[in-house]
Design an enzyme around this catalytic site. Structure first.
Site, PDB file in Angstrom:
ATOM      1  N   ARG A 156       1.082  -1.255   0.150  1.00 36.74           N
ATOM      2  CA  ARG A 156      -0.105   0.092  -0.017  1.00 36.74           C
ATOM      3  C   ARG A 156       0.953   1.213   0.012  1.00 36.74           C
ATOM      4  NH1 ARG A 156      -2.323  -1.046   5.568  1.00 36.74           N
ATOM      5  NH2 ARG A 156      -0.135  -1.825   5.685  1.00 36.74           N
ATOM      6  N   GLU A 157       0.736   2.157  -1.034  1.00 34.07           N
ATOM      7  CA  GLU A 157       1.320   3.372  -0.575  1.00 34.07           C
ATOM      8  C   GLU A 157       1.225   4.001   0.618  1.00 34.07           C
ATOM      9  OE1 GLU A 157       0.701   5.965  -4.184  1.00 34.07           O
ATOM     10  OE2 GLU A 157       0.936   4.179  -5.658  1.00 34.07           O
ATOM     11  N   CYS A 198      -4.072   1.982  -8.814  1.00 31.93           N
ATOM     12  CA  CYS A 198      -4.400   0.657  -8.674  1.00 31.93           C
ATOM     13  C   CYS A 198      -5.836   0.274  -8.846  1.00 31.93           C
ATOM     14  CB  CYS A 198      -4.076   0.067  -7.516  1.00 31.93           C
ATOM     15  SG  CYS A 198      -1.924   0.225  -7.755  1.00 31.93           S
TER      16      CYS A 198
HETATM   17  N1  LIG Z   1       1.617   1.780  -6.638  1.00 35.24           N
HETATM   18  C1  LIG Z   1       1.363   0.925  -6.066  1.00 35.24           C
HETATM   19  O1  LIG Z   1       0.948   1.164  -4.964  1.00 35.24           O
HETATM   20  C2  LIG Z   1       1.429  -0.772  -6.384  1.00 35.24           C
HETATM   21  C3  LIG Z   1       0.819  -1.693  -5.624  1.00 35.24           C
HETATM   22  C4  LIG Z   1       0.888  -3.024  -6.344  1.00 35.24           C
HETATM   23  C5  LIG Z   1       1.113  -3.186  -7.534  1.00 35.24           C
HETATM   24  N2  LIG Z   1       1.194  -2.281  -8.263  1.00 35.24           N
HETATM   25  C6  LIG Z   1       1.505  -2.594  -9.857  1.00 35.24           C
HETATM   26  O2  LIG Z   1       2.781  -2.271 -10.022  1.00 35.24           O
HETATM   27  C7  LIG Z   1       3.131  -1.819 -11.352  1.00 35.24           C
HETATM   28  C8  LIG Z   1       3.760  -0.607 -11.316  1.00 35.24           C
HETATM   29  O3  LIG Z   1       2.879   0.238 -10.781  1.00 35.24           O
HETATM   30  P1  LIG Z   1       3.696   1.620 -10.240  1.00 35.24           P
HETATM   31  O4  LIG Z   1       2.641   2.454  -9.281  1.00 35.24           O
HETATM   32  O5  LIG Z   1       5.064   1.436  -9.395  1.00 35.24           O
HETATM   33  O6  LIG Z   1       3.842   2.463 -11.702  1.00 35.24           O
HETATM   34  P2  LIG Z   1       4.773   3.823 -11.961  1.00 35.24           P
HETATM   35  O7  LIG Z   1       4.183   4.505 -13.150  1.00 35.24           O
HETATM   36  O8  LIG Z   1       5.055   4.562 -10.844  1.00 35.24           O
HETATM   37  O9  LIG Z   1       6.238   3.123 -12.362  1.00 35.24           O
HETATM   38  C9  LIG Z   1       6.389   2.305 -13.791  1.00 35.24           C
HETATM   39  C10 LIG Z   1       7.976   2.768 -14.110  1.00 35.24           C
HETATM   40  O10 LIG Z   1       8.034   1.751 -14.837  1.00 35.24           O
HETATM   41  C11 LIG Z   1       8.967   2.476 -16.121  1.00 35.24           C
HETATM   42  N3  LIG Z   1       8.909   1.870 -17.330  1.00 35.24           N
HETATM   43  C12 LIG Z   1       7.915   1.837 -18.344  1.00 35.24           C
HETATM   44  N4  LIG Z   1       8.353   0.993 -19.256  1.00 35.24           N
HETATM   45  C13 LIG Z   1       9.525   0.523 -18.978  1.00 35.24           C
HETATM   46  C14 LIG Z   1      10.351  -0.362 -19.635  1.00 35.24           C
HETATM   47  N5  LIG Z   1      10.184  -0.925 -20.889  1.00 35.24           N
HETATM   48  N6  LIG Z   1      11.593  -0.710 -19.108  1.00 35.24           N
HETATM   49  C15 LIG Z   1      11.906  -0.109 -17.883  1.00 35.24           C
HETATM   50  N7  LIG Z   1      10.937   0.524 -17.075  1.00 35.24           N
HETATM   51  C16 LIG Z   1       9.923   0.962 -17.686  1.00 35.24           C
HETATM   52  C17 LIG Z   1       8.452   3.968 -16.027  1.00 35.24           C
HETATM   53  O11 LIG Z   1       9.343   4.846 -16.354  1.00 35.24           O
HETATM   54  C18 LIG Z   1       8.096   4.037 -14.743  1.00 35.24           C
HETATM   55  O12 LIG Z   1       9.208   4.373 -13.906  1.00 35.24           O
HETATM   56  C19 LIG Z   1       1.553  -1.736 -12.032  1.00 35.24           C
HETATM   57  O13 LIG Z   1       1.234  -2.946 -12.612  1.00 35.24           O
HETATM   58  C20 LIG Z   1       0.680  -1.267 -10.808  1.00 35.24           C
HETATM   59  O14 LIG Z   1      -0.646  -1.908 -10.883  1.00 35.24           O
HETATM   60  C21 LIG Z   1       1.199  -0.955  -7.930  1.00 35.24           C
END
Ligand SMILES: NC(=O)c1ccc[n+]([C@@H]2O[C@H](COP(=O)([O-])OP(=O)(O)OC[C@H]3O[C@@H](n4cnc5c(N)ncnc54)[C@H](O)[C@@H]3O)[C@@H](O)[C@H]2O)c1
Length: 450
Positions: free
Chosen positions: A157-158, A266
């Protein structure tokens, strides 16, 4: 020899995972295609707000145990276990998840791997993705190498991301040979030493566990918000109702807080992507209830705008203070933020909207530059005709009417998160509105429910 870990995609999830893996003692290389992010993270600067994470980042980048790069060649030659943590946002104009980032990252990585390795997906993906990706990996990897793919969804969780990563309440691992599972046990040895449940399953179940959890949480929030629509209409107090049903252990009180609803990067996109995926599979009706969950959630935002209009007579030319634009407290994330959406709707209706949030101002400003961003809470409240609390930061929940009275033009407030005590405000002559607790005479018509 200790495992070398790479984390592909260093956003909210990936940067947290990378720093926490370093904290657990592993050598870690984070990879992102955004050069600015790589530069900041390499310098020990976290580009977003997450309590506790800046310290871990500084600590481990300064020793060199945690490094960042944009080079797939470097990552592929170096790592033993590669976590995929890139984004899966909603596609523009469609409910489905945009899988280009996951696909590109997986292919780029698999092509660059030069030794036997394990790829572990952490991103939230539509069911069937991992099996498809394993075929993609097999088609591009060097033939002689053993490159397995598993799915290990993330539940952090953030706001609590460090704690949730270091001490998760469960670990779910899909697919993989016995050797691959043993490798992941090594990665998670610290959590396993405290008897954290380690659930091994197939790829599809692992993918579905994540979206099922988010669909359930979203449904729970919209469930109580649907009852808030009823109590707003007939009278009643949604908080008492939630307390009373929450005491039933089969139901539980958490995620039963009525208010302006869920948002973030999410829940909204995950329930939409799930509907899109099951429709693709021919199961059109199966997840249809989630469109109701989504609609109830979005109606709460309209309700706040409606209450503001009721309190002010009209919005045009009125000054409204919005307290909070992050989608939840302890985060600067404004992705699909209900608070920011309400602020934008009020602005579109002609109000002058003055915003204050302890952490999310920059992110909000880059999305909606035309809203007014105040330098302080006091500046945001100055001359306000209506105050609306939309993100329950502790400093807003602790506000007393006396704090606001010297600053505001009119004593009117909407508590969009049900964190203030109505009596405290009405006793001092404030017009007080909240969601699901009716304090003014009933609305005249039943249209507010439509
Ligand atoms: N944020 C959360 O609380 C959370 C919790 C659980 C699951 N998730 C899941 O995790 C995943 C990521 O979420 P997030 O919130 O961290 O997203 P985000 O947008 O903060 O981060 C994604 C990162 O991936 C990078 N990226 C994109 N394409 C790329 C590539 N080809 N190679 C390398 N890097 C690349 C982007 O530049 C970015 O920094 C999603 O599927 C989300 O649903 C997120």
């Amino acid at each position: 020899m200790s495992l070398r870990i790479t984390v592909i995609g260093t956003g909210y999830l990936g940067a947290t995972h990378a720093a926490c893996m370093a904290e657990l003692g592993f050598e870690v290389l984070g990879l992102d295609t955004d050069p600015k992010k790589v530069e900041q993270l390499s310098a020990g600067v976290l580009p977003f707000h997450e309590p506790g994470l800046p310290d871990l980042l500084r600590k481990h980048t300064s020793t060199g145990r945690l490094r960042f790069t944009s080079s797939y060649e470097e990552a592929g030659a170096w790592g033993d276990v590669h976590f995929i943590a890139v984004g899966t946002p909603q596609k523009a104009g469609d409910h489905a998840a945009d899988m280009t980032y996951v696909d590109n990252a997986t292919v780029s990585l698999a092509k660059s791997i030069t030794k036997d390795a394990l790829i572990v997906g952490k991103s939230t993906v539509p069911v069937g993705t991992a099996r498809r990706l394993q075929e993609l990996v097999n088609s591009v990897k060097t033939d002689s190498l053993n490159v397995e793919l598993m799915w290990n969804p993330e539940f952090l969780r953030e706001g609590y991301a460090v704690r949730d990563t270091l001490t998760p309440d469960r670990l779910v691992v899909g697919g993989g040979s016995a050797d691959a599972v043993a490798t992941l046990r090594q990665v998670y040895a610290s959590a396993l030493s405290t008897d954290t449940p380690f659930i091994t399953t197939d790829l599809e179940t692992a993918e579905l566990v994540k979206v099922a959890a988010n669909a359930f949480l979203a449904t729970k929030i919209s469930f109580i918000n649907a009852f808030a629509e009823v109590t707003e209409h007939v009278g009643g107090d949604i908080r008492v109702l939630a307390d009373a049903i929450g005491l039933d252990q089969r139901i539980g009180r958490r995620f039963l807080n009525a208010g302006v609803g869920f948002g973030g990067g999410c829940l909204p996109k995950d329930i939409r992507a799930l509907q899109a995926r099951v429709s693709e599979l021919g199961l059109d009706r199966t997840m249809r209830f989630l469109s109701e969950v989504d609609e109830i959630n979005l109606r709460r935002r309209e309700r706040v705008v409606h209450l503001a209009t009721e309190l002010l007579g009209e919005l045009d030319g009125r000054t409204i203070t919005v307290l909070g634009v992050a989608f939840k407290p302890n985060s600067d994330d404004v992705r699909d933020s209900p608070a920011l959406d309400v602020a934008a709707q009020l602005y579109s209706a002609g109000a002058e909207v003055s915003i204050y949030d302890p952490e999310a101002m920059n992110n909000a400003r880059s999305r909606f530059p035309r809203l007014k961003y105040a330098e302080s809470l006091e500046a945001a409240l100055q001359g306000s005709h209506l105050t609306i609390l939309l993100t329950e930061w502790q400093e807003f929940s602790a506000l007393e009417p006396q704090d606001l009275e010297p600053l505001v033009e009119s004593k009117a407030i909407i508590d969009g998160r049900n964190v203030l005590n109505p009596d405290t405000w009405t006793d001092r002559g404030w017009r007080f509105e909240s969601l699901g607790r009716r304090s003014v005479p009933a609305l005249a018509t039943s249209n507010s429910l439509s």
